[in-house]
Scaffold this motif. Structure first.
Motif, PDB file in Angstrom:
ATOM      1  N   GLU A  97       0.813  -1.223   0.000  1.00  0.00           N
ATOM      2  CA  GLU A  97       0.000   0.000   0.000  1.00  0.00           C
ATOM      3  C   GLU A  97       0.844   1.269   0.000  1.00  0.00           C
ATOM      4  O   GLU A  97       1.462   1.625  -0.998  1.00  0.00           O
ATOM      5  CB  GLU A  97      -0.967  -0.022   1.192  1.00  0.00           C
ATOM      6  CG  GLU A  97      -2.111   0.973   1.051  1.00  0.00           C
ATOM      7  CD  GLU A  97      -2.463   1.665   2.352  1.00  0.00           C
ATOM      8  OE1 GLU A  97      -3.465   2.392   2.362  1.00  0.00           O
ATOM      9  OE2 GLU A  97      -1.744   1.513   3.346  1.00  0.00           O
ATOM     10  N   GLY A 102       2.171   4.124  -7.237  1.00  0.00           N
ATOM     11  CA  GLY A 102       1.139   3.551  -8.088  1.00  0.00           C
ATOM     12  C   GLY A 102       1.674   2.756  -9.263  1.00  0.00           C
ATOM     13  O   GLY A 102       1.165   1.672  -9.584  1.00  0.00           O
ATOM     14  N   LYS A 105       2.948  -0.972  -8.295  1.00  0.00           N
ATOM     15  CA  LYS A 105       2.075  -1.896  -7.569  1.00  0.00           C
ATOM     16  C   LYS A 105       2.217  -3.337  -8.077  1.00  0.00           C
ATOM     17  O   LYS A 105       2.322  -4.279  -7.281  1.00  0.00           O
ATOM     18  CB  LYS A 105       0.613  -1.444  -7.690  1.00  0.00           C
ATOM     19  CG  LYS A 105       0.294  -0.114  -7.014  1.00  0.00           C
ATOM     20  CD  LYS A 105       0.354  -0.200  -5.509  1.00  0.00           C
ATOM     21  CE  LYS A 105      -0.128   1.097  -4.868  1.00  0.00           C
ATOM     22  NZ  LYS A 105      -0.069   1.056  -3.389  1.00  0.00           N
ATOM     23  N   ASN A 131      -3.692  -3.358  -0.640  1.00  0.00           N
ATOM     24  CA  ASN A 131      -4.238  -2.032  -0.900  1.00  0.00           C
ATOM     25  C   ASN A 131      -5.660  -1.949  -0.370  1.00  0.00           C
ATOM     26  O   ASN A 131      -6.356  -2.962  -0.216  1.00  0.00           O
ATOM     27  CB  ASN A 131      -4.205  -1.743  -2.403  1.00  0.00           C
ATOM     28  CG  ASN A 131      -2.801  -1.442  -2.897  1.00  0.00           C
ATOM     29  OD1 ASN A 131      -2.288  -0.343  -2.722  1.00  0.00           O
ATOM     30  ND2 ASN A 131      -2.146  -2.443  -3.494  1.00  0.00           N
ATOM     31  N   SER A 135      -9.135   1.075  -3.652  1.00  0.00           N
ATOM     32  CA  SER A 135      -8.170   0.957  -4.746  1.00  0.00           C
ATOM     33  C   SER A 135      -8.508  -0.207  -5.673  1.00  0.00           C
ATOM     34  O   SER A 135      -8.898  -1.289  -5.222  1.00  0.00           O
ATOM     35  CB  SER A 135      -6.758   0.762  -4.176  1.00  0.00           C
ATOM     36  OG  SER A 135      -5.849   0.387  -5.182  1.00  0.00           O
TER      37      SER A 135
END
Length: 378
Positions: A97, A102, A105, A131, A135
């Motif tokens: 997380e 981003g 990930k 996450n 999300s």
């Protein structure tokens, strides 16, 4: 009970026994006939999980785990994960997380899956902070880890939990994937309370699923949610304190307070009332070991089981503070022996070193001894 009260409230007095049971039966029948099957199942689940309880209800404890220190490792740092596995932390949390940007990930998820397949974590509890439900990465975290990583993942740490519905969604998805792959070991949940909504609904959250094992205090996001005047991650705030009364021309003292005391106390109460472990969150000033120790001591005094470590240097401190000392263990055993002797004589309380020892003392002493034994086995 509620139908009984509802039926009886229709009269100015309690009816005779036959009449009362007839009222209860009538109300119960009417209530069930008006309730759809899914609603009945949901109501039954709430009773089982602890929302409707009496003062003498025995609440089952969650899965027993040593949880003095939880060391967080970014999922992008694949070379650090094996080192974390060799640390003295009781719990290793691989993070997908906040510590992962981003665009990284997917890479982080693959690293974590590979680590779960290949790294020897020994007897440690191994968790993954997935996450949040907000999300689109969350469902892939759950599905891919369960389908590809085998049985080594013990827990999911779920961030930004706001109410029981959030937990239900995560539980439902996890259950579906576990069932599909035939997973033998059920994954437990650790829930992070880090916003005003979650704190407001903490009691329903703590009783929302049989997967629950722990509640965690996410102090940084909580501070942002309450719009607290700080940019620190945990620790005191120089603005929060009290000034002593004015006394002539004498100088006045300012005593710092703990701005997180209320939030932490609520987490302890909700967790312990539902058989869960309360775990304190991060302390961001890595260069201040004394400050970290003070935060650990504060948490231990309130009843927390352990604390996060965001750097390896914090692990030893957390382990020390959240471990009973040799003197504490010895005193706890003395308390248990004194109460054993007292009960053999038909006494419910006894004096030990000039202090009262009673039934409540047994529970306190047993908790210390059991934790010391768990540490020896680890």
């Amino acid at each position: 009970i509620f139908y009984c009260a509802s039926a009886a409230s229709q009269y100015r007095y309690w009816p005779s026994a036959p009449r009362m049971f007839a009222c209860v039966a009538q109300s119960l029948s009417r209530g069930l006939s008006q309730t759809a099957a899914p609603q009945r199942h949901a109501a039954a689940a709430r009773v089982v999980r602890g929302n409707i309880r009496t003062s003498f209800t025995q609440v089952p404890e969650c899965t027993a785990r040593l949880d003095r220190c939880e060391l967080y490792v970014p999922g992008t740092q694949s070379k650090i994960i094996p080192k974390a596995a060799k640390s003295a932390a009781d719990v290793i949390v691989m993070d997908l997380e906040d510590s992962v940007a981003g665009h990284e990930k997917e890479k982080a998820r693959k690293n974590v899956i590979q680590a779960l397949q290949e790294v020897d974590f020994g007897k440690k509890t191994v968790a993954v902070r997935i996450n949040g439900l907000y999300s689109h990465h969350m469902y892939r975290d759950v599905v891919d880890i369960i389908e590809q990583a085998g049985e080594r993942c013990d827990m999911f740490i779920i961030p930004m939990v706001g109410n029981a519905k959030d937990v239900y969604m995560a539980d439902s998805l996890t259950t579906q994937v576990e069932t599909m792959v035939g997973r033998k070991k059920r994954i437990g949940f650790g829930l992070i309370i880090e916003a005003t909504l979650g704190m407001m609904n903490i009691n329903e959250i703590a009783a929302s699923s049989k997967r629950l094992e722990s509640l965690h205090f996410g102090v940084a996001d909580y501070a942002a949610s309450t719009k607290s005047r700080t940019t620190n991650i945990g620790g005191p705030n120089k603005l929060y304190g009290v000034l002593t009364d004015k006394d002539g021309d004498k100088s006045r003292d300012f005593f710092w307070g703990d701005p997180w005391h209320y939030a932490m106390s609520r987490i302890v109460v909700a967790a312990r009332a539902n058989g869960l472990r309360p775990v304190d969150g991060p302390f961001g000033d890595i260069a201040d070991p004394d400050g970290y120790r003070a935060q650990c001591q504060r948490g231990a005094a309130l009843g927390f089981e352990g604390k996060w470590a965001i750097h390896p240097s914090q692990v030893a401190i957390a382990n020390e503070v959240f471990s009973p000392s040799e003197a504490e263990v010895m005193q706890a055993k003395r308390v248990l022996k004194a109460m054993e002797d007292a009960q053999a004589q038909g006494l419910g309380a006894v004096s030990l070193d000039g202090k009262l020892v009673d039934i409540a003392s047994i529970k306190q002493a047993e908790a210390i001894v059991h934790k010391a034994e768990a540490i020896e086995r680890s």
